[in-house]
Design an enzyme around this catalytic site. Structure first.
Site, PDB file in Angstrom:
ATOM      1  N   GLY A 155      37.989 -23.783 -20.714  1.00  0.00           N
ATOM      2  CA  GLY A 155      38.894 -23.897 -19.583  1.00  0.00           C
ATOM      3  C   GLY A 155      40.028 -22.899 -19.603  1.00  0.00           C
ATOM      4  N   ASN A 156      40.399 -22.399 -20.803  1.00  0.00           N
ATOM      5  CA  ASN A 156      41.514 -21.456 -20.889  1.00  0.00           C
ATOM      6  C   ASN A 156      41.205 -20.120 -20.231  1.00  0.00           C
ATOM      7  OD1 ASN A 156      39.687 -21.041 -23.205  1.00  0.00           O
ATOM      8  ND2 ASN A 156      41.100 -19.408 -23.731  1.00  0.00           N
TER       9      ASN A 156
ATOM     10  N   LYS B 109      31.331 -28.986 -29.090  1.00  0.00           N
ATOM     11  CA  LYS B 109      31.087 -27.595 -29.475  1.00  0.00           C
ATOM     12  C   LYS B 109      30.372 -27.525 -30.816  1.00  0.00           C
ATOM     13  CE  LYS B 109      34.916 -25.484 -26.933  1.00  0.00           C
ATOM     14  NZ  LYS B 109      34.992 -26.615 -25.978  1.00  0.00           N
TER      15      LYS B 109
END
Length: 309
Positions: A9-10, A271
Site C-alpha cells: 500500500g505504501n 507475506k
C-alpha cells in the site's frame, strides 16, 4: 528473469495520507524510477493493493442513496483500472518509448465453501475512531476490527484458486510487455453450476470479498512461471524481535525458518506464507523488502531473501 513484484500500500498511499488522486500519483511517481530499472533488465509483472481505494469507493457509492451500493467485486474491478492507469502512466514517463505495457482486469476464482466467508478478517477502507466505527457498523451493518490505534472495516478473504486471465497474461509476457494485473488480489469470482445451461457450462459471479494481495500475487507468480517473486512493502525485510532493542533483520532464510516465526496474521504473516509457499512449490527465490531498495532486493543484496532449504 521473469519477476513478479507485489506492491504494498505504501506505493500508492502512506498511512495517514489523504485518499486523494494527487497523493496517490505523487507516491507512484516516486516509485516509478526504481520499478523502471527492474523493467529494463527483466520481464516484469506488477500487482498492487487496493484496500484504501476500494473502501473509499464503497463510501462514495453509499453516499448516493438513489441506488443500492455497488458490491465489492465491482468496486475492486474499478480500482484495478484506476490504479493500473496511474502505475502505467508514470512508468511510461520514465521508460523508453519502445517499452510496452498492458493493464489487465483480473478475475480470480474462489471456493464458495471457503471458511473465510464466515470469519471476515481483511481490512478495507480508511481508518476510523472507535466511535465512528460503531456508528458505521450500526448504520451499514459492516463488521469492524482494531487496526493499531484505529478501527477499519473487515470483509471475508477467501483463498485464490485460479486466475482466469492467465493465458493472455502469459502471451503478453512472452512479447516482453510489462503487465499490471491481479490488483487488490484480483476480483473474487465464483464458478457455480447452472441447471439451465444447455452445455453444462458453469456461471461466473462476483463475490462480496477481498482476496489477500500477497497470496493472489504468489499464485500469479507460480502460474506465469516466474523466476523471482518479490513483495515490496514499507519495511526493509522480515525481522525477529520487531520493535524491541533486539530486533534483527533476516537477510537469508528458508521457508521452514520463516514459518517458525511468530508474526501478526494481518500484516507480515500473509507475506511470509506467500514467500514460503512460492519457494517450496517452485524451487525459485522469493524476497520481501522495501520499495525504495527494490533493485537491490531483486538482485538479492537487500531485503529478506527466501531460498530453498
Amino acid at each position: 528473469m521473469r519477476v513478479v513484484i507485489a506492491l504494498g500500500g505504501n506505493a500508492l498511499l502512506k498511512r495517514g495520507e489523504p485518499l486523494t488522486a494527487a497523493a496517490q500519483r505523487d507516491n507512484v511517481r516516486v516509485a516509478a524510477p526504481a520499478l523502471a530499472g527492474v523493467a529494463l533488465d527483466h520481464e516484469l509483472v506488477l500487482s498492487h493493493g487496493n484496500g484504501p481505494q476500494v473502501g473509499l469507493l464503497a463510501l462514495q457509492a453509499a453516499a448516493y442513496t438513489a441506488v443500492d451500493p455497488y458490491p465489492l467485486d465491482v468496486l475492486g474491478a474499478q480500482t484495478e483500472g484506476m490504479i493500473g492507469y496511474v502505475l502505467e502512466q508514470e512508468l511510461r514517463n520514465v521508460l523508453p518509448d519502445t517499452e510496452e505495457f498492458a493493464t489487465i482486469m483480473t478475475m480470480v476464482e474462489v471456493d464458495p465453501d471457503d471458511p473465510a466467508f464466515t470469519n471476515p478478517t481483511k481490512f478495507v477502507g480508511p481508518v476510523y475512531t472507535q466511535g465512528q466505527a460503531h456508528a458505521l457498523a450500526a448504520e451499514k451493518g459492516w463488521p469492524f476490527r482494531r487496526d493499531g490505534e484505529s478501527w477499519r472495516r473487515v470483509v471475508p478473504s477467501p483463498l485464490p484458486r485460479h486466475i482466469y486471465q492467465i493465458d493472455p497474461i502469459r502471451v503478453l509476457l512472452d512479447r516482453d510487455v510489462v503487465v499490471i494485473c491481479a490488483g487488490g488480489g484480483g476480483v473474487p469470482t465464483m464458478s457455480t453450476p447452472h441447471p439451465e445451461s444447455p452445455d453444462g457450462r458453469p456461471t461466473l459471479s462476483g463475490v462480496e470479498a477481498v482476496i489477500d494481495k500477497d497470496l493472489a500475487s504468489e499464485l500469479l507468480a507460480r502460474e506465469v512461471e516466474a523466476d523471482l517473486f518479490v513483495m515490496a512493502t514499507d519495511v526493509d525485510g522480515v525481522y525477529t524481535g520487531w520493535g524491541t532493542p533486539q530486533q534483527k533483520l533476516l537477510a537469508k532464510v528458508t521457508p521452514a525458518e520463516l514459518r517458525d516465526l511468530d508474526l501478526p496474521a494481518g500484516s507480515m504473516g500473509p507475506k511470509v506464507e506467500a514467500a514460503a509457499h512460492f519457494v517450496e512449490a517452485t524451487g525459485h527465490r522469493a524476497a520481501i523488502g522495501s520499495l525504495e531498495q527494490i533493485e537491490h532486493v531483486v538482485a538479492g543484496s537487500a531485503g529478506t531473501q527466501v531460498v530453498p532449504a
